[in-house]
Design a protein around this motif. Sequence first.
Motif, PDB file in Angstrom:
ATOM      1  N   GLU A  13       6.222   4.496   3.738  1.00 50.88           N
ATOM      2  CA  GLU A  13       6.810   4.038   2.453  1.00 50.88           C
ATOM      3  C   GLU A  13       7.696   2.839   2.669  1.00 50.88           C
ATOM      4  O   GLU A  13       7.798   1.963   1.805  1.00 50.88           O
ATOM      5  CB  GLU A  13       7.612   5.197   1.821  1.00 50.88           C
ATOM      6  N   GLU A  14       8.262   2.755   3.874  1.00 55.68           N
ATOM      7  CA  GLU A  14       9.154   1.641   4.161  1.00 55.68           C
ATOM      8  C   GLU A  14       8.408   0.441   4.755  1.00 55.68           C
ATOM      9  O   GLU A  14       9.033  -0.554   5.134  1.00 55.68           O
ATOM     10  CB  GLU A  14      10.255   2.079   5.122  1.00 55.68           C
ATOM     11  N   ASP A  69       6.190  -2.948   5.217  1.00 56.96           N
ATOM     12  CA  ASP A  69       6.165  -4.238   4.489  1.00 56.96           C
ATOM     13  C   ASP A  69       4.730  -4.440   4.012  1.00 56.96           C
ATOM     14  O   ASP A  69       3.844  -4.844   4.768  1.00 56.96           O
ATOM     15  CB  ASP A  69       6.589  -5.364   5.424  1.00 56.96           C
ATOM     16  N   GLY A  85       5.197  -5.769  -3.194  1.00 58.59           N
ATOM     17  CA  GLY A  85       5.843  -5.305  -1.976  1.00 58.59           C
ATOM     18  C   GLY A  85       7.292  -5.704  -1.890  1.00 58.59           C
ATOM     19  O   GLY A  85       8.067  -5.124  -1.127  1.00 58.59           O
ATOM     20  N   GLN A  98      11.493  -2.365  -4.223  1.00 57.87           N
ATOM     21  CA  GLN A  98      11.614  -1.093  -3.543  1.00 57.87           C
ATOM     22  C   GLN A  98      10.941   0.028  -4.321  1.00 57.87           C
ATOM     23  O   GLN A  98      10.345   0.926  -3.734  1.00 57.87           O
ATOM     24  CB  GLN A  98      13.128  -0.765  -3.362  1.00 57.87           C
ATOM     25  N   GLN A 112       7.160   0.867  -3.512  1.00 56.47           N
ATOM     26  CA  GLN A 112       6.737   1.179  -2.171  1.00 56.47           C
ATOM     27  C   GLN A 112       5.819   2.409  -2.131  1.00 56.47           C
ATOM     28  O   GLN A 112       4.803   2.427  -1.441  1.00 56.47           O
ATOM     29  CB  GLN A 112       7.934   1.435  -1.254  1.00 56.47           C
ATOM     30  N   LYS A 162       2.013   2.470  -0.957  1.00 66.80           N
ATOM     31  CA  LYS A 162       1.614   3.315   0.174  1.00 66.80           C
ATOM     32  C   LYS A 162       0.370   4.115  -0.181  1.00 66.80           C
ATOM     33  O   LYS A 162      -0.602   4.182   0.574  1.00 66.80           O
ATOM     34  CB  LYS A 162       2.760   4.231   0.549  1.00 66.80           C
TER      35      LYS A 162
END
Length: 911
Positions: free
Chosen positions: A678-679, A681, A796, A799, A802, A806
Amino acid sequence: MKLEEQLIYKEYYISFLEGKEGDHPVAILGDAYFKEQEKERFDLSYIRFAQGEVYYHHKDYETAIFKWGQIQNELQGWARKNMGDAYFELGMFTNAEELYKSIKTDNSTLQSEIALQLFTLYIKEGRQHFANDTIQKALSLNPDYPNVTTIARTFFEENSDWVNAVKLAMEEAIRTESLSWFDLFKSYVREGRVRHLQPIEYKEMLIILYKLDQHRFEDLIIAIWDEYKHQNLSFTWLWNMNELILQLDLQQDDVWNHLPLLYRETYNELLQGVYPIGDLKEAMPNLLSAWVKITDDEQRLYASSALIAWNEVFPSTISEASVYNAEQLVRRGGMEKRALEKCIQVFESIQEWAGNQRVETDTRLRWLIQELANFQTQHLMVIGTEPSKKPSMFQMLFGDQVMGDFPSKAIMMYSDFDDIDIREMTYTYERDISGLSEFYDTIENAENIEQSLFDFKLPNHFLQKHALTLVDTPELDQHVDWQETFRYIPFADQVLFLLNAETPLNEQKCEVIKKTKEISRDIPIHFFLNIDSIPSDKVEEVVKETEKTIKEYAKDAPLRTFTKNNQRQLLQDLEEVSSSFSIEESSRVKKILYYLQMLVSSMWQQRTDIENDYMDRIHWNQDMQERLNGAIHQLKDLEEDKTNKLTTSYSQIFDEIKKELMEKIPNILRECTDIIKEESDFRTMHDKLNQVMNERVQNYLQHTTLPLVHRSFQEWIQTSKEEFDQAQNFLNDMCDGFNFMYGEERLKFDCDYKILDDWHRDGERMTVRAQLENENILNWQSPSQMFLKSAGKILGALQQNQLFLKNQFKKFIENHDYEDVTKSIMTKFFIPFDLFGQSLDRDIKAFFKQPFDVLVQEEKTVQALVVDNERKLAELRTNSELFEDPLNLFKVRLHQYSNMVNIEEVYEYGI
């Protein structure tokens, strides 16, 4: 000086100068010119002609031409010829030629001069053809004209016109009968300039030369003979030349220095079997008749005996008069020198010919002939009719240890040597016998032993002392083939006939004595009577009765008695017999001729055998060719089978691996979702995914697929080796079969196992590392990829997007179709293996190349043998003279040599 000479040399003007030598010719002729004009009827032509000559000699050619152009009298022809000469000197060749050709005259001198001037003009202009025609014309006009023949000869020689040069020399020799022209012609012959001439063209010239100079006649004939010796016209020359010799009225005092020897050399050459009998029959009768006519005392016997021999082998080919004359010469000719040497030369020629023609010659006869050529050894033959008496006599001479206790069934030749050395000879072979044990075994057990001849050498003082070969023959009883024994009698120098006093001379024994005497003729016979078995008081009576019977068949043959207990007396008698005889060359030559004739006669019987041999060879090689052809097809089938098996098994290996990769690579790519967090880039996620996918695929190929390929490849090579070993074993069996049929290690099949080494090396190279270019997995321009890539870049940065991104990326990766990508990866990975697989056909063919080449070459060799033997068989059947002609010529030579040693009669089996 005659008028024509003055006209030729342009000195007619001199006739005006008589008595006026002090004044200049121009002045004298000018004064004569004016005086001539003062006459009532004057003619200035003669003076003008003379003036033209003076101007010409002073190189005033134009004035000379003017003066000569005014001539109208009988000198006009000469004047015009002189005008042409002047134009020639001025270099005006066309004008000169026109003038020369325009002159019409019956004067032969003027005609010759014009022809010579034209000839010179054409030479000057390089017009060789016209020059040749002109000098030929000059020769035909007057060959006696000064220097014409010399000029012509020089011209012909300088231009290498040897046809005309030779023609000139021949015609002038005949016309002038000048020896210088004959000498010139001979030089042309020596230089090889006369090869265009036909032999008949020499006849007239040679007839004239014989009348002029016999020695030059001989030299010229020899020169021409040498020229034709190796040409197609040689037989034509021989016929014409010998016809000429026979027509000439030769004088008794003619001395021939070289011609008789040349005849001899030619005769010997013609008898070497190079030329067909048909050609020889045309040339030989005249050659022999002419040879006898001109031969000298040294060659007379040789030539005369040759003529008689030819007529004996080819009856009625030579005139009766020539044969009669030759017979008279032979009768008073004495014995030919080196007769033995000549017989041996014939023997060597027969052996050489037989070897070249694959004709077997009787080994026994060859041995007998070679032994007869040794004049240092006397041959003493022992003949008997009692099986029990001859061994006892030989035991007395050689001892029981050597002789054993057996009657001889074969011909035995005993002679002295340092050690025991035994050789057996039959018609077809000869072999060494290693010791007495093998000798006894051969004598007792060998089949057809009566056909054998044994050369038995052993240490023996008696044989050595008297240089003696003792010939032991089978006992001539009803169980022995007499003819086989009788054929050896002429080998003997003397014959010992053993009789037994115990048994009377019955009809059968008398017949043997009679036959022996008939065959031996001039061979001395000595009768030895064994008296062991009769009382001493009966000896004299038995001896007298025996002598009486013997005299009826062998009038001068002595009779001696012997007992086995009186060895000393027997040896003395044998010494007396041996020492009373001396070997004569004529006798030995006669014996050699007998066996040579027998040798030739035996070869006549072999033609059918040779024909059958050719047929057997053809059938054998044809059968072998079929077998070789079948083997080639078997090898092709074997190669095809191994190619199919190995290429199929190779393909199966990679088909399984490819099938596995088609399933594994997409799973590897889908499992890459584990890097999507999820984090993450998501703006660069597609690039990162593409990189990770390539890395994981390459890692799997390197550490999992390549080891599997390596193991499978090595297992395949081992399987291939086993297949190759099976093929090699099959070929080895095939090779052994062929070599067994050939009877020799002729073929060898070595497959190329280096192919396996190459495969091992290629396998190691291909399975060391899997290094592929990165595959473009997620950077394609498909709508879904472009949307995902765009969404990652746009969304992207926020936040709250995300989790959405994903899930979208994972969903895309998990549900994407990777078939094309997988195929692309596999194609790149398997390129070297696929290329290797494509070369398998070539490699397997290389493995079988040597056996295939050997079989193909051997089939060609066998086919060539079939063709060669078929050709030889056809030649044998259609050209029987190839076999018969040489044998006929050998017969001629043997007849000749029998005549040379004055043999009026020969042995029963002889010539």
